[in-house]
Design a protein around this motif. Sequence first.
Motif, PDB file in Angstrom:
ATOM      1  N   THR A   1       0.906  11.766  -9.333  1.00 40.50           N
ATOM      2  CA  THR A   1       0.489  10.400  -9.053  1.00 40.50           C
ATOM      3  C   THR A   1       1.680   9.474  -9.221  1.00 40.50           C
ATOM      4  O   THR A   1       2.443   9.608 -10.174  1.00 40.50           O
ATOM      5  CB  THR A   1      -0.648   9.967 -10.003  1.00 40.50           C
ATOM      6  OG1 THR A   1      -1.759  10.850  -9.804  1.00 40.50           O
ATOM      7  CG2 THR A   1      -1.102   8.537  -9.737  1.00 40.50           C
TER       8      THR A   1
ATOM      9  N   SER B   1       0.500  -0.478  -6.030  1.00 45.07           N
ATOM     10  CA  SER B   1      -0.393   0.446  -5.343  1.00 45.07           C
ATOM     11  C   SER B   1      -0.096   1.857  -5.841  1.00 45.07           C
ATOM     12  O   SER B   1       1.063   2.218  -6.047  1.00 45.07           O
ATOM     13  CB  SER B   1      -0.174   0.362  -3.830  1.00 45.07           C
ATOM     14  OG  SER B   1      -1.009   1.282  -3.148  1.00 45.07           O
ATOM     15  N   THR B   2      -1.144   2.634  -6.016  1.00 49.99           N
ATOM     16  CA  THR B   2      -1.024   3.992  -6.548  1.00 49.99           C
ATOM     17  C   THR B   2      -1.608   4.990  -5.556  1.00 49.99           C
ATOM     18  O   THR B   2      -2.619   4.714  -4.914  1.00 49.99           O
ATOM     19  CB  THR B   2      -1.775   4.097  -7.894  1.00 49.99           C
ATOM     20  OG1 THR B   2      -1.207   3.154  -8.797  1.00 49.99           O
ATOM     21  CG2 THR B   2      -1.689   5.483  -8.491  1.00 49.99           C
ATOM     22  N   SER B   3      -0.964   6.149  -5.437  1.00 50.31           N
ATOM     23  CA  SER B   3      -1.521   7.241  -4.642  1.00 50.31           C
ATOM     24  C   SER B   3      -1.130   8.564  -5.282  1.00 50.31           C
ATOM     25  O   SER B   3      -0.208   8.626  -6.086  1.00 50.31           O
ATOM     26  CB  SER B   3      -1.040   7.177  -3.184  1.00 50.31           C
ATOM     27  OG  SER B   3       0.348   7.381  -3.104  1.00 50.31           O
ATOM     28  N   SER B   4      -1.852   9.615  -4.913  1.00 53.77           N
ATOM     29  CA  SER B   4      -1.629  10.948  -5.501  1.00 53.77           C
ATOM     30  C   SER B   4      -1.482  12.003  -4.426  1.00 53.77           C
ATOM     31  O   SER B   4      -2.047  11.891  -3.340  1.00 53.77           O
ATOM     32  CB  SER B   4      -2.809  11.337  -6.405  1.00 53.77           C
ATOM     33  OG  SER B   4      -2.917  10.442  -7.476  1.00 53.77           O
TER      34      SER B   4
ATOM     35  N   THR C   1       0.870  -1.168   0.000  1.00 57.67           N
ATOM     36  CA  THR C   1       0.000   0.000   0.000  1.00 57.67           C
ATOM     37  C   THR C   1       0.909   1.219   0.000  1.00 57.67           C
ATOM     38  O   THR C   1       1.802   1.338   0.849  1.00 57.67           O
ATOM     39  CB  THR C   1      -0.910   0.024   1.240  1.00 57.67           C
ATOM     40  OG1 THR C   1      -1.682  -1.169   1.265  1.00 57.67           O
ATOM     41  CG2 THR C   1      -1.831   1.235   1.215  1.00 57.67           C
ATOM     42  N   ARG C   2       0.709   2.107  -0.974  1.00 59.18           N
ATOM     43  CA  ARG C   2       1.493   3.345  -1.102  1.00 59.18           C
ATOM     44  C   ARG C   2       0.650   4.482  -0.554  1.00 59.18           C
ATOM     45  O   ARG C   2      -0.483   4.688  -0.992  1.00 59.18           O
ATOM     46  CB  ARG C   2       1.830   3.592  -2.569  1.00 59.18           C
ATOM     47  CG  ARG C   2       2.679   4.829  -2.833  1.00 59.18           C
ATOM     48  CD  ARG C   2       2.808   5.049  -4.349  1.00 59.18           C
ATOM     49  NE  ARG C   2       3.861   5.964  -4.713  1.00 59.18           N
ATOM     50  CZ  ARG C   2       3.703   7.282  -4.843  1.00 59.18           C
ATOM     51  NH1 ARG C   2       2.525   7.851  -4.630  1.00 59.18           N
ATOM     52  NH2 ARG C   2       4.725   8.035  -5.202  1.00 59.18           N
ATOM     53  N   GLN C   3       1.192   5.231   0.414  1.00 56.79           N
ATOM     54  CA  GLN C   3       0.456   6.345   1.013  1.00 56.79           C
ATOM     55  C   GLN C   3       1.266   7.628   0.914  1.00 56.79           C
ATOM     56  O   GLN C   3       2.485   7.623   1.118  1.00 56.79           O
ATOM     57  CB  GLN C   3       0.167   6.060   2.484  1.00 56.79           C
ATOM     58  CG  GLN C   3      -0.754   4.877   2.693  1.00 56.79           C
ATOM     59  CD  GLN C   3      -0.875   4.542   4.159  1.00 56.79           C
ATOM     60  OE1 GLN C   3       0.116   4.244   4.810  1.00 56.79           O
ATOM     61  NE2 GLN C   3      -2.089   4.604   4.669  1.00 56.79           N
ATOM     62  N   THR C   4       0.570   8.709   0.581  1.00 54.81           N
ATOM     63  CA  THR C   4       1.179  10.034   0.510  1.00 54.81           C
ATOM     64  C   THR C   4       0.255  11.018   1.221  1.00 54.81           C
ATOM     65  O   THR C   4      -0.933  10.747   1.384  1.00 54.81           O
ATOM     66  CB  THR C   4       1.358  10.480  -0.961  1.00 54.81           C
ATOM     67  OG1 THR C   4       0.128  10.269  -1.667  1.00 54.81           O
ATOM     68  CG2 THR C   4       2.459   9.704  -1.641  1.00 54.81           C
TER      69      THR C   4
END
Length: 135
Positions: free
Chosen positions: A102, A120-123, A33-36
């Motif tokens: 992103t 996993s993608t985050s923006s 899980t990628r978190q920003t």
Amino acid sequence: SDYFYRGYNELDAVMTSIGARACQDLPPRIDVTRQTPGTAQPGETVTVTYTLRNPGPLPLTNVRVNDPGVGSNSCPDRLARNETRRCTATFQVPVGAKAAITGTATATGRANNKQASDTSTSSVTIGTRARVLPT
């Protein structure tokens, strides 16, 4: 009673051996899980947090997280079975960035000569700093 314990120990050894062979046939798994943070300003350094999890029955080796555009990360190279670990990396928001940035992280790991992979993608939404105008 000695026969019972000897028989139990032999059966336990056989069952352990069968279980180990059965696990070798299972494919390895990894979750990332990628978190920003929700927003960032141009020129700001952003920390990306990766949560890695090994939900599979075998320990993973050669664990890697690849996230183009982000610097090197602090991720472990091994994950025990059922282990969850967090690690981080940073990048700087370009000065001329507008709207959002992103990114997609790909995590991989190996067990029994088989590879596991997940993405996993985050923006990050790019904000603008308020300017104080002279009066």
